[in-house]
Design a protein around this motif. Sequence first.
Motif, PDB file in Angstrom:
ATOM      1  N   PRO A  53     -18.357  21.381  71.034  1.00  0.00           N
ATOM      2  CA  PRO A  53     -18.816  20.235  70.239  1.00  0.00           C
ATOM      3  C   PRO A  53     -17.713  19.244  69.914  1.00  0.00           C
ATOM      4  O   PRO A  53     -17.962  18.035  69.841  1.00  0.00           O
ATOM      5  N   SER A  54     -16.492  19.721  69.734  1.00  0.00           N
ATOM      6  CA  SER A  54     -15.385  18.805  69.420  1.00  0.00           C
ATOM      7  C   SER A  54     -15.062  17.918  70.615  1.00  0.00           C
ATOM      8  O   SER A  54     -14.828  16.706  70.461  1.00  0.00           O
ATOM      9  N   PHE A  55     -15.048  18.502  71.807  1.00  0.00           N
ATOM     10  CA  PHE A  55     -14.784  17.697  73.003  1.00  0.00           C
ATOM     11  C   PHE A  55     -15.904  16.689  73.235  1.00  0.00           C
ATOM     12  O   PHE A  55     -15.652  15.519  73.537  1.00  0.00           O
ATOM     13  N   LEU A  56     -17.145  17.124  73.077  1.00  0.00           N
ATOM     14  CA  LEU A  56     -18.273  16.218  73.261  1.00  0.00           C
ATOM     15  C   LEU A  56     -18.239  15.095  72.228  1.00  0.00           C
ATOM     16  O   LEU A  56     -18.534  13.935  72.541  1.00  0.00           O
ATOM     17  N   GLN A  57     -17.857  15.417  70.986  1.00  0.00           N
ATOM     18  CA  GLN A  57     -17.745  14.386  69.959  1.00  0.00           C
ATOM     19  C   GLN A  57     -16.628  13.401  70.292  1.00  0.00           C
ATOM     20  O   GLN A  57     -16.757  12.199  70.038  1.00  0.00           O
ATOM     21  N   LEU A 219      -4.209   9.502  65.628  1.00  0.00           N
ATOM     22  CA  LEU A 219      -3.353  10.539  65.045  1.00  0.00           C
ATOM     23  C   LEU A 219      -2.719  10.052  63.746  1.00  0.00           C
ATOM     24  O   LEU A 219      -2.730  10.767  62.733  1.00  0.00           O
ATOM     25  N   VAL A 220      -2.178   8.838  63.749  1.00  0.00           N
ATOM     26  CA  VAL A 220      -1.468   8.328  62.581  1.00  0.00           C
ATOM     27  C   VAL A 220      -2.441   7.834  61.515  1.00  0.00           C
ATOM     28  O   VAL A 220      -2.252   8.085  60.320  1.00  0.00           O
ATOM     29  N   LEU A 221      -3.495   7.124  61.933  1.00  0.00           N
ATOM     30  CA  LEU A 221      -4.415   6.536  60.965  1.00  0.00           C
ATOM     31  C   LEU A 221      -5.253   7.594  60.252  1.00  0.00           C
ATOM     32  O   LEU A 221      -5.353   7.600  59.022  1.00  0.00           O
ATOM     33  N   THR A 222      -5.872   8.463  61.010  1.00  0.00           N
ATOM     34  CA  THR A 222      -6.863   9.374  60.421  1.00  0.00           C
ATOM     35  C   THR A 222      -6.671  10.828  60.812  1.00  0.00           C
ATOM     36  O   THR A 222      -7.373  11.694  60.285  1.00  0.00           O
ATOM     37  N   GLY A 223      -5.776  11.110  61.756  1.00  0.00           N
ATOM     38  CA  GLY A 223      -5.634  12.484  62.236  1.00  0.00           C
ATOM     39  C   GLY A 223      -6.850  12.966  63.002  1.00  0.00           C
ATOM     40  O   GLY A 223      -7.041  14.166  63.187  1.00  0.00           O
ATOM     41  N   GLY A 224      -7.671  12.025  63.462  1.00  0.00           N
ATOM     42  CA  GLY A 224      -8.904  12.384  64.163  1.00  0.00           C
ATOM     43  C   GLY A 224     -10.096  12.542  63.250  1.00  0.00           C
ATOM     44  O   GLY A 224     -11.221  12.713  63.708  1.00  0.00           O
ATOM     45  N   GLY A 225      -9.877  12.488  61.953  1.00  0.00           N
ATOM     46  CA  GLY A 225     -10.956  12.681  60.984  1.00  0.00           C
ATOM     47  C   GLY A 225     -11.495  11.370  60.460  1.00  0.00           C
ATOM     48  O   GLY A 225     -11.209  10.318  61.046  1.00  0.00           O
ATOM     49  N   PRO A 226     -12.267  11.426  59.405  1.00  0.00           N
ATOM     50  CA  PRO A 226     -12.713  12.652  58.720  1.00  0.00           C
ATOM     51  C   PRO A 226     -13.678  13.458  59.596  1.00  0.00           C
ATOM     52  O   PRO A 226     -14.487  12.879  60.313  1.00  0.00           O
ATOM     53  N   GLY A 227     -13.556  14.753  59.534  1.00  0.00           N
ATOM     54  CA  GLY A 227     -14.303  15.582  60.477  1.00  0.00           C
ATOM     55  C   GLY A 227     -13.742  15.330  61.868  1.00  0.00           C
ATOM     56  O   GLY A 227     -12.549  15.444  62.094  1.00  0.00           O
ATOM     57  N   ASP A 228     -14.590  14.978  62.782  1.00  0.00           N
ATOM     58  CA  ASP A 228     -14.168  14.567  64.124  1.00  0.00           C
ATOM     59  C   ASP A 228     -14.576  13.118  64.393  1.00  0.00           C
ATOM     60  O   ASP A 228     -14.747  12.717  65.534  1.00  0.00           O
ATOM     61  N   ALA A 229     -14.696  12.307  63.340  1.00  0.00           N
ATOM     62  CA  ALA A 229     -15.245  10.958  63.473  1.00  0.00           C
ATOM     63  C   ALA A 229     -14.397  10.051  64.347  1.00  0.00           C
ATOM     64  O   ALA A 229     -14.920   9.134  64.996  1.00  0.00           O
ATOM     65  N   THR A 230     -13.076  10.262  64.359  1.00  0.00           N
ATOM     66  CA  THR A 230     -12.200   9.425  65.181  1.00  0.00           C
ATOM     67  C   THR A 230     -11.406  10.257  66.183  1.00  0.00           C
ATOM     68  O   THR A 230     -10.368   9.812  66.687  1.00  0.00           O
ATOM     69  N   LEU A 231     -11.874  11.461  66.445  1.00  0.00           N
ATOM     70  CA  LEU A 231     -11.218  12.314  67.436  1.00  0.00           C
ATOM     71  C   LEU A 231     -11.403  11.724  68.830  1.00  0.00           C
ATOM     72  O   LEU A 231     -12.506  11.331  69.206  1.00  0.00           O
ATOM     73  N   THR A 232     -10.323  11.631  69.600  1.00  0.00           N
ATOM     74  CA  THR A 232     -10.382  11.135  70.969  1.00  0.00           C
ATOM     75  C   THR A 232     -10.055  12.270  71.935  1.00  0.00           C
ATOM     76  O   THR A 232      -9.456  13.273  71.525  1.00  0.00           O
ATOM     77  N   PRO A 233     -10.406  12.147  73.215  1.00  0.00           N
ATOM     78  CA  PRO A 233     -10.140  13.251  74.152  1.00  0.00           C
ATOM     79  C   PRO A 233      -8.675  13.651  74.219  1.00  0.00           C
ATOM     80  O   PRO A 233      -8.360  14.845  74.261  1.00  0.00           O
ATOM     81  N   ILE A 234      -7.752  12.686  74.217  1.00  0.00           N
ATOM     82  CA  ILE A 234      -6.338  13.038  74.328  1.00  0.00           C
ATOM     83  C   ILE A 234      -5.817  13.646  73.028  1.00  0.00           C
ATOM     84  O   ILE A 234      -4.974  14.546  73.042  1.00  0.00           O
ATOM     85  N   LEU A 235      -6.310  13.169  71.907  1.00  0.00           N
ATOM     86  CA  LEU A 235      -5.927  13.788  70.633  1.00  0.00           C
ATOM     87  C   LEU A 235      -6.436  15.231  70.576  1.00  0.00           C
ATOM     88  O   LEU A 235      -5.733  16.129  70.098  1.00  0.00           O
ATOM     89  N   TYR A 236      -7.637  15.458  71.077  1.00  0.00           N
ATOM     90  CA  TYR A 236      -8.167  16.816  71.112  1.00  0.00           C
ATOM     91  C   TYR A 236      -7.365  17.681  72.078  1.00  0.00           C
ATOM     92  O   TYR A 236      -7.096  18.856  71.800  1.00  0.00           O
ATOM     93  N   LEU A 237      -6.956  17.098  73.202  1.00  0.00           N
ATOM     94  CA  LEU A 237      -6.092  17.818  74.150  1.00  0.00           C
ATOM     95  C   LEU A 237      -4.806  18.259  73.460  1.00  0.00           C
ATOM     96  O   LEU A 237      -4.354  19.399  73.627  1.00  0.00           O
ATOM     97  N   TYR A 238      -4.222  17.365  72.672  1.00  0.00           N
ATOM     98  CA  TYR A 238      -2.996  17.691  71.931  1.00  0.00           C
ATOM     99  C   TYR A 238      -3.246  18.842  70.955  1.00  0.00           C
ATOM    100  O   TYR A 238      -2.428  19.759  70.847  1.00  0.00           O
ATOM    101  N   GLN A 239      -4.357  18.793  70.256  1.00  0.00           N
ATOM    102  CA  GLN A 239      -4.663  19.852  69.298  1.00  0.00           C
ATOM    103  C   GLN A 239      -4.849  21.195  69.994  1.00  0.00           C
ATOM    104  O   GLN A 239      -4.355  22.228  69.522  1.00  0.00           O
TER     105      GLN A 239
END
Length: 277
Positions: A53-57, A219-239
Amino acid sequence: MTSYGLRRRLAGWVFAGPATALLALFFAYPLGASLLQSLEGGFGNYARLAGDPSFLQSLVNAALILVVQVPIMIGLATVLAYTLNQSWLRFRATLRVAYFLPAVTTLVAYAVVFRVLLRTEGGAVNQVLGVEIDWLNDPAWARVALIASLTWRWAGYNAVILLAGLQAIGREQYEAAAIDGAGSLTTFRRVILPQLRPVVLFCSITSTIGTLQLFDEPLVLTGGGPGDATLTPILYLYQVGFKRFEFGYAAAIAWAVVALIGALSWVQFRYFGKERS
């Protein structure tokens, strides 16, 4: 082959050898190694992506940026380029430099500045607006903040590229349109936009690639959050790779993003790169 021809070929390899070795060591080998790592256990890592679900989001978030931010940015860049190309505009050179400056600021620096400006309490943006918007902790507003920051940074960059395309259009085409009685809007739609098609396509493809590679800003603005609202594929790859140390799965994410970039670029070339009659 003569001895002279052989010596010339060997001389070429002597000069190209160091660059070839560095390319193989730092590009070809890591590329092949990451592909093999992603295939550990067969295609299990790729099958896992479909149910993550995180990758799809993260893909949904990237699609939202592509659909909303990229058209707004390219539209704004086109208007800026057209304005900066007008002979009546004073201080054109200074304005061109000013609009391009955001593109040469470091990614982390400008993201930190936006984070400070968008603070809920005491942030300059809320003070100017006279409201208290939770820009970075509300999912909807966090997406707006990310889109606004990306537009601020890249609109001027794309405007300069589009400006180069505008300056390549011959004056005789404008004169012919004027003789035919075309107004400014008709000239823009019938003369300028068709001539700018390859440049707009270039900006669109590079913006698509950039969107799917977004990392620093979320990463700097929101850390991918809140939740996964601003999560991107490369940020998720990093995580996944550097926080959970699942390198095989991270490599699969990387190759999935590469495949997606290739597919979207092909679609843009195929359907938007055609000349219209």
